[in-house]
Enzyme design. Structure first.
Site, short mmCIF file in Angstrom:
data_model
loop_
_atom_site.label_atom_id
_atom_site.label_comp_id
_atom_site.label_asym_id
_atom_site.label_seq_id
_atom_site.Cartn_x
_atom_site.Cartn_y
_atom_site.Cartn_z
CG ASP A 22 -5.75 0.05 6.42
OD1 ASP A 22 -4.60 -0.23 6.78
OD2 ASP A 22 -6.52 -0.76 5.87
CG ASP A 66 -1.70 -1.18 1.48
OD1 ASP A 66 -1.61 -2.12 0.68
OD2 ASP A 66 -2.43 -1.22 2.49
CG PHE A 68 -0.31 -3.06 9.49
CD1 PHE A 68 0.94 -3.66 9.54
CD2 PHE A 68 -1.43 -3.87 9.48
CE1 PHE A 68 1.07 -5.05 9.57
CE2 PHE A 68 -1.31 -5.26 9.52
CZ PHE A 68 -0.07 -5.85 9.57
CD GLU A 102 -7.25 -5.07 3.86
OE1 GLU A 102 -6.54 -5.56 4.76
OE2 GLU A 102 -7.01 -5.22 2.64
#
Length: 512
Positions: free
Chosen positions: A237, A110, A166, A284
């Site tokens: 996220d 990502d 993350f 997500e």
């Protein structure tokens, strides 16, 4: 096989510690101690004496120069003997795409922390420096002045005892919060405690945290403060955006399954949950923000990882009047798109391409960034995703053909290409670019690239084909239908051939 389970000490004398990487099936835990305190831990493949490293992964250690660190792990002596130090990032000896960003080595997924300041675009990204598969999540970093030509920077945020790092987002500290200057950059990320890639944080939870930079993004510092505690297993996220109308910051956050949350803050430290949004398939990487319409107005959109997006209204607290889901992509190679913050005149989206890159020491690439607008269609608002203006400004015309059924060109090499075609009257189209074969059959409704068949949902009127090493992008119908294909293209050379059953206009450009 005898392994060394004793301590190994190294005095840091240079900016990077270079760890040998040899891709295998099983990785071991390598712990780093500074003054008897564990400061890092990665899962790294052991390299034996008779083996040669595929590449070296650089760990930034400038702050440790002059100090000794102790390494601890179940590794042979030969592994430690192969560790090096350097003052510069290693370079790749392999061919990479010209215009599509890839890491020098290692795994990438990502895009994260997309922010622009003083004309410099920052691309942070999910990164495993120690292998070509997902593991050891950290934030990689690169910078660019034009979103096309990138300079690699040291890894920006590294794992700790609270978890691996993350996905997340970034913005300029324009409100002067957090006791930081207005020129500071502020980043929001998920500390993935207890994640499968983080045995150091076993038993931990996923929490949302802040990092910041006061040197234009060159160095990121963790605030070591949980701003959003664990709301549910795997929540992650965070995408943060300033909502001018209600004078507050909003955070869109993925919870679990197909549920998202919206939170609100006025100081970036204390957040209030204002809404939960359940969906059927979306999951997500949320991005909740306004998008300009072709009429010069704005409409709010929630963009999700697969490219499914929803339009609606937003008042700073709740997202309402949602449309049904639309797909930004017509196949599944792109994922986890995120828009840049601090761009007042346009909305730029960058997405990860889930390429496999066989026989390479890197995995994954980014698509060419695209500018977003909403246009009103029969099914409501749909996204137009046009290549960024920088691409259009830098492309050089190679050939232009008006009302031709067939033509051929072979003068171009060592350049990425864009071929635009007006095929409104054509029933059959066949294109070859650098050996890549693209065809369209109107009656069957089929677009085919190198044997990969896509059923198109509406008749195609125009095509824009972008070709680079290992990747081919197709945009159709004024950039409202997008298709992406991984290829085995390495040598940017060969014939460009266009054949149609009816006269068509063609435009060929190169970009380097």
């Amino acid at each position: 096989m005898q392994k060394n389970t004793t301590d190994y000490k190294i005095k840091i004398e240079h900016s990077f510690l270079l760890i040998p990487v040899k891709t295998k099936k099983e990785a071991e835990r390598l712990s780093f101690y500074l003054e008897e305190q564990k400061v890092l831990e990665y899962r790294i493949f052991p390299v034996e004496e008779e083996e040669t490293a595929d590449y070296y992964a650089p760990i930034p250690v400038t702050s440790w120069i002059g100090k000794s660190i102790r390494l601890e792990g179940d590794y042979p002596e030969a592994f430690y003997a192969k560790i090096k130090q350097a003052d510069y990032l290693p370079e790749s000896g392999q061919l990479h795409p010209l215009m599509h960003f890839t890491p020098v080595t290692g795994w990438m997924n990502d895009p994260n922390g997309l922010v622009c300041q003083d004309g410099i675009y920052h691309l942070f990204y999910q990164h495993n420096a120690f292998g070509t598969a997902w593991d050891n999540m950290s934030w990689g970093h690169a910078v660019s002045k034009d979103l096309l030509h990138w300079e690699h920077r040291p890894m920006a945020i590294l794992p700790d005892e609270d978890g691996t790092i993350f996905s997340g987002s970034g913005l300029c500290n324009e409100q002067g919060l957090l006791e930081l200057p207005e020129k500071a950059l502020v980043f929001f990320y998920t500390s993935a405690g207890g994640s499968a890639d983080s045995p150091w944080s076993e038993g931990g939870q996923f929490t949302q945290r802040i990092a910041y930079s006061i040197d234009n993004g060159a160095t990121l510092h963790k605030k070591n403060q949980v701003i959003v505690p664990n709301l549910t297993e795997g929540n992650r996220d965070p995408k943060v955006y300033w909502h001018e109308e209600s004078k507050g910051y909003i955070m869109s956050l993925y919870l679990r399954h197909h549920v998202y949350a919206i939170l609100r803050s006025e100081d970036l430290e204390h957040w209030e949950l204002t809404q939960k949004l359940p969906f059927v398939t979306a999951r997500e990487c949320p991005d909740l923000r306004p998008i300009p319409t072709e009429e010069g107005k704005e409409k709010w959109i929630l963009f999700t990882a697969s490219g499914e997006y929803f339009t609606g209204d937003f008042d700073g607290f709740r997202f309402t009047n949602l449309s049904g889901g639309h797909m930004a992509y017509q196949n599944e190679l792109p994922y986890a798109g995120q828009t840049y913050s601090s761009l007042p005149e346009r909305v730029v989206l960058m997405h990860w391409m889930r390429t496999e890159n066989p026989e390479k020491y890197y995995t994954g690439m980014m698509g060419i960034p695209r500018e977003l607008t909403l246009i009103k269609g029969e099914e409501g608002f749909i996204l137009r995703q046009s290549v960024i203006r920088e691409w259009k400004e830098q492309r050089v015309s190679v050939r232009e053909e008006k009302k031709r059924k067939q033509w051929e060109e072979e003068s171009v090499r060592d350049a990425a290409l864009e071929l635009q075609l007006n095929i409104q009257d054509a029933s059959v189209l066949s294109v070859t670019i650098y050996g890549q074969k693209i065809s369209y059959q109107r009656e069957e409704g089929i677009l085919c690239v190198n044997g990969d068949v896509c059923k198109v949902k509406e008749e195609l009127r125009d095509l824009s084909i972008l070709v680079d090493r290992e990747i081919l992008e197709v945009a159709a119908n004024e950039d409202t239908l997008l298709y992406f294909f991984e290829t085995d293209l390495q040598d940017l050379a060969g014939k460009i051939n266009v054949e149609t059953d009816q006269n068509a206009d063609s435009y060929l450009w190169k970009v380097q």
